[in-house]
Design a protein around this motif. Sequence first.
Motif, short mmCIF file in Angstrom:
data_model
loop_
_atom_site.label_atom_id
_atom_site.label_comp_id
_atom_site.label_asym_id
_atom_site.label_seq_id
_atom_site.Cartn_x
_atom_site.Cartn_y
_atom_site.Cartn_z
N PRO A 38 0.85 -1.19 0.00
CA PRO A 38 0.00 0.00 0.00
C PRO A 38 0.89 1.25 0.00
CG PRO A 38 -0.87 -1.61 1.51
CD PRO A 38 0.50 -2.09 1.09
N GLY A 99 0.29 -0.57 -4.26
CA GLY A 99 -1.17 -0.55 -4.29
C GLY A 99 -1.71 0.78 -3.78
N ASP A 100 -3.00 0.84 -3.71
CA ASP A 100 -3.69 2.02 -3.18
C ASP A 100 -3.18 2.31 -1.77
OD1 ASP A 100 -6.43 3.62 -3.87
OD2 ASP A 100 -6.20 3.34 -1.69
N GLU A 101 -3.19 3.58 -1.37
CA GLU A 101 -2.71 3.90 -0.02
C GLU A 101 -3.63 3.34 1.06
OE1 GLU A 101 -3.27 8.00 2.04
OE2 GLU A 101 -3.00 8.41 -0.08
N ASP A 102 -4.89 3.12 0.74
CA ASP A 102 -5.81 2.46 1.67
C ASP A 102 -5.51 0.97 1.59
OD1 ASP A 102 -7.93 0.95 2.72
OD2 ASP A 102 -9.43 2.40 2.13
N GLN A 105 -8.26 -1.37 0.25
CA GLN A 105 -8.43 -1.20 -1.19
C GLN A 105 -7.28 -1.85 -1.95
OE1 GLN A 105 -11.08 -0.17 -2.85
NE2 GLN A 105 -10.10 -0.43 -4.82
N ALA A 106 -6.06 -1.72 -1.43
CA ALA A 106 -4.91 -2.36 -2.07
C ALA A 106 -5.07 -3.87 -2.11
CB ALA A 106 -3.62 -1.96 -1.34
N GLU A 109 -7.74 -4.77 -4.74
CA GLU A 109 -7.20 -4.72 -6.10
C GLU A 109 -6.27 -5.90 -6.37
OE1 GLU A 109 -5.52 -0.77 -6.20
OE2 GLU A 109 -7.52 0.16 -6.23
#
Length: 155
Positions: A38, A99-102, A105-106, A109
């Motif tokens: 992330p 990945g996403d910083e959240d 969410q990472a 994905e």
Amino acid sequence: MPRYLVVANQTLASEELWQEIRKRIENDPAASFHIVVPNTAAAHYHIVPAAGGFVPMPSLITTSVPETDEEATARARQLLDDLLARLRRRGVEADGDLGDEDPLQAVHEAMAGRKFDEVLLSTLPQRQSRWRKMNLPEQVQRRYHLPVTAVTAKM
């Protein structure tokens, strides 16, 4: 062949995470790993509130805290590249991405279009970990119905 999702950022180079990865390789040398990092913003590196702002936790930090998001991204990319190289030197199939910083969410994905047998999720110690405060290991386990091994780095 077991496939593992490894989720970490600031603790990606920790000995505790490496020990968990190594156990799985020793158990099945054909194991493969997908690493998701992330992309933590600079503001979320392990810092604590103090009078007049935030200060680094010197007992946890062995290097300087990134001052910008670009520095944080570069650090995350370097940690990812280092772990991938370490795994590949051992002949282990491994890939990964930022990945996403959240982190949830990472993970989401990373799960898209892939199947994993287990998630290794590495965090800072409880009182410094945003991920632990948001119950990330439990959220991942509930959402994806996979075993989650939460690794706490001593840093």
